[in-house]
Design an enzyme around this catalytic site. Structure first.
Site, PDB file in Angstrom:
ATOM      1  N   ASN A  54      -9.130   5.556  -3.235  1.00 25.34           N
ATOM      2  CA  ASN A  54      -7.940   6.130  -2.598  1.00 25.34           C
ATOM      3  C   ASN A  54      -7.641   5.385  -1.303  1.00 25.34           C
ATOM      4  OD1 ASN A  54      -8.278   7.980  -4.654  1.00 25.34           O
ATOM      5  ND2 ASN A  54      -8.332   9.756  -3.344  1.00 25.34           N
ATOM      6  N   ASP A  55      -7.122   6.117  -0.339  1.00 24.54           N
ATOM      7  CA  ASP A  55      -6.620   5.574   0.923  1.00 24.54           C
ATOM      8  C   ASP A  55      -7.576   4.583   1.587  1.00 24.54           C
ATOM      9  OD1 ASP A  55      -4.984   7.661   0.283  1.00 24.54           O
ATOM     10  OD2 ASP A  55      -5.359   8.820   2.087  1.00 24.54           O
ATOM     11  N   GLN A  89     -11.320   5.857   0.775  1.00 22.14           N
ATOM     12  CA  GLN A  89     -11.750   7.058   0.076  1.00 22.14           C
ATOM     13  C   GLN A  89     -12.253   6.632  -1.296  1.00 22.14           C
ATOM     14  OE1 GLN A  89      -8.630   9.946  -0.224  1.00 22.14           O
ATOM     15  NE2 GLN A  89      -8.954  10.703   1.833  1.00 22.14           N
ATOM     16  N   SER A 143      -9.365  10.995   4.724  1.00 24.47           N
ATOM     17  CA  SER A 143      -8.867   9.838   5.478  1.00 24.47           C
ATOM     18  C   SER A 143      -9.216   9.865   6.958  1.00 24.47           C
ATOM     19  CB  SER A 143      -7.349   9.735   5.343  1.00 24.47           C
ATOM     20  OG  SER A 143      -7.012   9.389   4.035  1.00 24.47           O
ATOM     21  N   ARG A 186      -4.966  16.492  10.001  1.00 24.69           N
ATOM     22  CA  ARG A 186      -5.722  15.423   9.358  1.00 24.69           C
ATOM     23  C   ARG A 186      -5.291  14.017   9.761  1.00 24.69           C
ATOM     24  NH1 ARG A 186      -2.815  17.319   4.207  1.00 24.69           N
ATOM     25  NH2 ARG A 186      -1.168  15.800   3.908  1.00 24.69           N
TER      26      ARG A 186
END
Length: 183
Positions: free
Chosen positions: A24-25, A41, A78, A135
């Site tokens: 992911n990110d 991630q 993140s 976040r």
């Protein structure tokens, strides 16, 4: 194709990709002691870790063991990483997705060996908030202090710190409903 780049039919030729599971990110892209560090991630069977890879040229990447794993507080979402030259360490900031409450809070971890091992701060989480969305910490050095920018639901929150652990909110801002409707 650059020498040493592995050719696989369904894998990007230059861009970093995970060997397995879901990536992911990207988080914490930093250069430290001769290496570019890429954190991301890493979703392994619905458990979110931070994966880690290093490169000397941004083309050939070496996968390293997982950098930061979920713990009793929550999964690791993140964030960002910085180099703290004064203390000769790398510092990672991440959002916890808390197991029990599903709230989001901020955690920090330190590495003194070029990112090969990480130790989470025993006082995590370092920042909490009652907002539904709290976040994606982005941290950078500005003059004699550290600054953190966080998403806070319908606004952006700014904090400052001298030690990367204790943070004070210094500002926030948001647009009108036409220009901004949340995270």
């Amino acid at each position: 194709m650059p020498k040493g780049v592995k050719m696989e039919k369904y894998r990007p030729k230059i861009h970093f990709s995970a060997e397995d599971y879901i990536i992911n990110d990207p988080n914490g892209l930093v250069y430290y002691k001769g290496e570019y560090h890429l954190f991301h991630q890493y979703n392994i069977n619905e458990q979110i870790y931070w994966g880690h890879a290093v490169s000397k040229d941004l083309v050939r990447w070496k996968r390293l063991p997982k950098a930061i794993a979920p713990d009793k507080i929550g999964q690791i979402w993140s964030g960002s990483a910085v180099v703290d030259e004064e203390n000769q360490r790398m510092v990672a900031f991440f959002t916890y997705s808390e197991h029990e409450t599903k709230r989001q809070s901020q955690g920090v971890a330190f590495s003194y060996d070029k990112g090969r091992t990480w130790e989470k701060y025993s006082g995590n989480p370092i920042l909490t908030d009652s907002r539904e969305d709290f976040r994606d910490p982005k941290v950078f050095r500005y003059e004699e202090k550290w600054v953190m920018i966080l998403s806070g639901g319908d606004c952006v929150l700014l904090y400052e710190s001298k030690d990367l652990i204790h943070w004070n909110q210094i500002s926030s801002f948001k647009g009108n409903q036409e220009s901004h409707t949340g995270v």
